[in-house]
Design an enzyme around this catalytic site. Structure first.
Site, short mmCIF file in Angstrom:
data_model
loop_
_atom_site.label_atom_id
_atom_site.label_comp_id
_atom_site.label_asym_id
_atom_site.label_seq_id
_atom_site.Cartn_x
_atom_site.Cartn_y
_atom_site.Cartn_z
N MET A 354 31.48 39.44 -0.07
CA MET A 354 31.88 40.81 0.46
C MET A 354 31.32 41.77 -0.63
SD MET A 354 35.97 41.02 1.47
CE MET A 354 36.69 39.72 0.76
N ASP A 355 29.95 42.28 -0.22
CA ASP A 355 29.06 42.84 -1.17
C ASP A 355 29.50 44.03 -2.16
OD1 ASP A 355 27.23 40.85 -0.61
OD2 ASP A 355 26.65 41.76 1.22
N GLY A 357 32.75 45.10 -2.82
CA GLY A 357 33.61 44.88 -3.89
C GLY A 357 33.42 43.77 -4.88
N ASN A 439 19.03 38.74 -1.08
CA ASN A 439 18.01 38.55 -0.15
C ASN A 439 17.73 39.85 0.97
OD1 ASN A 439 20.26 36.96 0.53
ND2 ASN A 439 19.29 36.80 2.51
N TYR A 440 18.90 40.53 1.19
CA TYR A 440 19.02 41.50 2.21
C TYR A 440 18.95 42.83 1.64
CZ TYR A 440 20.26 38.99 6.52
OH TYR A 440 20.21 38.27 7.53
CU LIG Z 1 21.34 38.50 8.84
#
Ligand SMILES: [Cu+2]
Length: 698
Positions: A354-355, A357, A439-440
């Site tokens: 849960m990026d 928080g 990575n995203y």
């Molecule tokens: Cu993806």
């Protein structure tokens, strides 16, 4: 742009700092066990870096003094917050600050506020002191600490010094070194370790601890892809509170891919011929007016601020309808992101991030490159945030605002019968930020149109999270097992299946705060037997009475239109004014309801939730989603059947998609877009874009 733009940004310097320290540590040069990172050094470095030639940062969002009650805290206010807490004896040099944010005045106060009035200022603070977490409210106007309390069983978001610490611990660990040596890695200077949040699975050994799971990557030979050569099957489990490796997991040797999977021009080798430029140009200048923290464009006006946790927050969105200022959105922002992976293997199963928080979408925002990330005409913003020590730093060029001509008509009609043509070009206003979470890279856009729509779009690009496997091609006997939960996208590299879900909190105020939520259900109607037609469809409008009933999923079998409707205001033919929330075919969570990730990120189980406004309901999965046990946020708030009738309402829209990776994702993904639209439905008396002058063919 390449490497030069990275010199500019405090954030990227922090990453470089992390990497340098991990290298030094691995060489035995730095052997400090608790490294208190002073971000002021990093910020000073950023400020001394040469400015990029082709854009001029705009000062807004980093104002020296607040000009509106919703303005973000200023650098001075961050310092004051920390000082007041220190003077009151609550914090000391060992205290860390996972969050210091503006504490908004009440909605009534904000709406009643006029220029010239006093500006009430308060800060919400989360403090980590040893293992304990505290919440404070600091009244900056009165220069007092208003409240201080301990929060039980909460794990606040990660600190950047914790990222550094776990890499250091991992690389120094003898058992881990032995495990990676079995995989042929003897040079520990070129290791990158990823500080992954652990989720929650009811495991006794993790209970009550602050856990990170830390897989590492071999970066030898790579120019830029730190995720291309996973040291598969080995990771450390770290207790952050004791800074101790609890265990080293080794599920067996998988050879490390020899391909660095770099994506810079030199690595690509054979480039196609360059295009003649296609650019956005504004020979007569911009049409955007910036007034302190407000942005005015065409008939739209709104307030913009930036937050360490949520990133861009858009407030007080009003539309000037022929001199009448009409409220549409009191506030809109990203609330949470949920990215669960679908691989049951021990090094993978816990990856259900849960990026927002756990890490912070604003904190991990990255600088935007003009001409690539935003048009060269964009205005760039550099907000001020507080670091782990509570000190202010400038987050350089992380928001851009620009006008964009799509090359499409906003409307047109060519009439063959009388040989007439009338059309208008479409121009949009875009507010953009990008958050690089591991990575995203997520592109987060708020797009305002001349036809009264607001589109919120999420672009996903960056690098797939990949897993090293034995299989080199799909003909290998290992391929069936290796691709059971993902795809073979390169020799020896699979990318496990996963989802991306984004919850956006939308405090809509359609022509004021008295609103209802209406579902227009499309129903098939059977016509009488003597009718030439057998059937048609019609809509039946249903007002949803309570929040426990207002959990909606897009269903192709029983489609419906979802609208926030004014209780009081009607348009010229007597229809209640409203805005549609159109989810653009978004997907929802497929995990079982009793699975811990589904309980922790329950917002992703539905496309839309509606709640009555409550000032403390900001984070869809709760204030402390890191290692949360589930049930926080929307499921808790909506468990009391609160009434939704003729009151102030908030919509929570989940943008979601299932990602089955493909070879075209590698070594870097082209951007894929998902989003939703807020579209006027009988809000105006006619097409609001009708009055666009025909400047192309006057
Ligand atoms: Cu993806």
């Amino acid at each position: 742009m390449g490497s030069s733009r990275w010199r500019l940004n405090a954030q990227s310097l922090r990453y470089i700092f992390i990497r340098i320290i991990s290298m030094l540590v691995s060489l035995g040069i730095v052997l400090c066990s608790s490294l208190a990172l002073d971000f002021t050094q990093v910020t000073a470095l950023a400020q001394s870096a040469p400015a990029q030639s082709d854009f001029t940062p705009t000062a807004a969002l980093a104002q020296a003094v607040p000009t509106h009650p919703l303005d973000a805290l200023t650098a001075e206010e961050y310092v004051q917050t920390r000082s007041l807490l220190a003077d009151a004896g609550y914090v000391n040099g060992d205290s860390r600050f996972p969050l210091i944010n503006l504490r908004e005045p009440t909605k009534a106060e904000v709406l009643a506020w006029k220029p010239g009035d006093a500006i009430p200022r308060s800060a919400d603070v989360v403090v980590k002191q040893g293992k304990q977490t505290y919440e404070a409210v600091v009244d900056l106007s009165a220069a007092t600490v208003k409240s201080w309390k301990e929060v039980e069983e909460a794990q606040p978001s990660l600190l950047l010094e914790e990222f550094i610490g776990v890499t250091e611990l991992t690389i120094r660990n003898a058992e881990w070194r032995a495990a990676v040596q079995k995989r042929g890695v003897t040079d520990f200077t070129q290791i990158f370790c990823s500080p992954l949040t652990a989720g929650y699975y009811g495991l006794a050994e993790e209970e009550g601890r602050r856990i990170l799971k830390v897989p590492c990557y071999d970066t030898r030979g790579t120019k830029n892809n730190w995720f291309g050569k996973p040291i598969e099957g080995v990771l450390t489990v770290v207790d952050l509170n004791n800074m101790q490796v609890l265990k080293v997991i080794d599920t067996g040797v998988i050879p490390i891919s020899p391909d660095p999977a770099s994506y810079d021009q030199a690595s690509v080798k054979k480039l196609r011929p360059a295009l003649n430029p296609t650019v956005i140009s504004q020979p007569a200048g911009s049409n955007i007016t910036f007034e302190d923290s407000f942005i005015n464009w065409q008939k739209w006006s709104f307030h913009l601020r930036f937050d360490r946790r949520l990133g861009s927050i858009i407030s007080l969105v009003n539309y000037d309808d022929d001199g009448r200022s009409r409220s549409i959105l009191y506030q809109g922002a990203l609330s949470e992101i949920f990215v669960p992976y679908m691989d049951p293997a021990e090094p993978w199963y816990y990856r259900t991030y849960m990026d927002v928080g756990e890490y912070g979408a604003g904190l991990l925002s990255t600088p935007l490159a003009p001409g690539i990330d935003c048009p060269t005409t964009a205005a760039m913003f550099s907000p001020v945030l507080a670091d782990d020590n509570g000190n202010p730093f400038t987050d350089q060029n992380v928001v851009c605002v620009f006008e964009r001509s799509s090359g499409d008509p906003i409307w047109r009609h060519s009439e063959i019968l009388n040989q007439t043509y009338e059309g208008r070009p479409q121009t949009d206003l875009v507010v953009r930020m990008m958050s690089t979470i591991g990575n995203y890279d997520y592109i987060l856009d708020w797009i305002f149109t001349q036809s009264g729509e607001i589109n919120v779009m999420v672009g996903a690009t960056g690098i797939d999270a990949v897993k090293g496997v034995m299989s080199q091609t799909m003909s290998d006997p290992t391929a069936i097992d290796d691709t059971a939960y993902g795809s073979l996208i390169a020799p020896g590299i699979t990318a496990p299946n996963h989802d991306h879900f984004f919850s956006f909190r939308l405090d809509l105020d359609i022509d004021g705060q008295a609103n209802r939520f209406v579902k227009d259900v499309f129903k098939t109607e059977k016509l009488p037997d003597n009718h030439p037609r057998r059937s048609l469809w019609k809509t039946k409008s249903v007002t949803v009475p309570t929040d426990s009933e207002a959990k909606l999923t897009v269903s192709n079998g029983h489609p419906s239109r979802w609208r926030m409707v004014s209780s009081d205001v009607k348009n010229h033919v007597g229809n209640a004014t409203s805005y549609q929330i159109s989810p653009m075919g978004s997907q929802t969570n497929l995990l079982l309801p009793d699975d811990y990730p589904s309980r922790r990120a329950a917002f992703a189980n539905y496309n839309l939730w509606i709640t009555p406004y409550h000032p403390n309901e900001i984070y869809a999965a709760g204030k402390y989603p890191n290692q949360s046990k589930g049930g926080d946020g929307l499921p808790e708030w909506t468990s009391h059947s609160r009434l939704l009738l003729d009151t102030d309402l908030v919509a929570w829209n989940t943008v979601g998609f299932h990602h089955t990776p493909v070879s075209e994702d590698w070594p870097i993904m082209s951007t894929t877009w998902h989003g939703f639209t807020l579209k006027p439905v009988n809000f105006f008396d006619r097409n609001p874009a009708l009055d666009i002058p025909n400047s192309a063919h006057p």
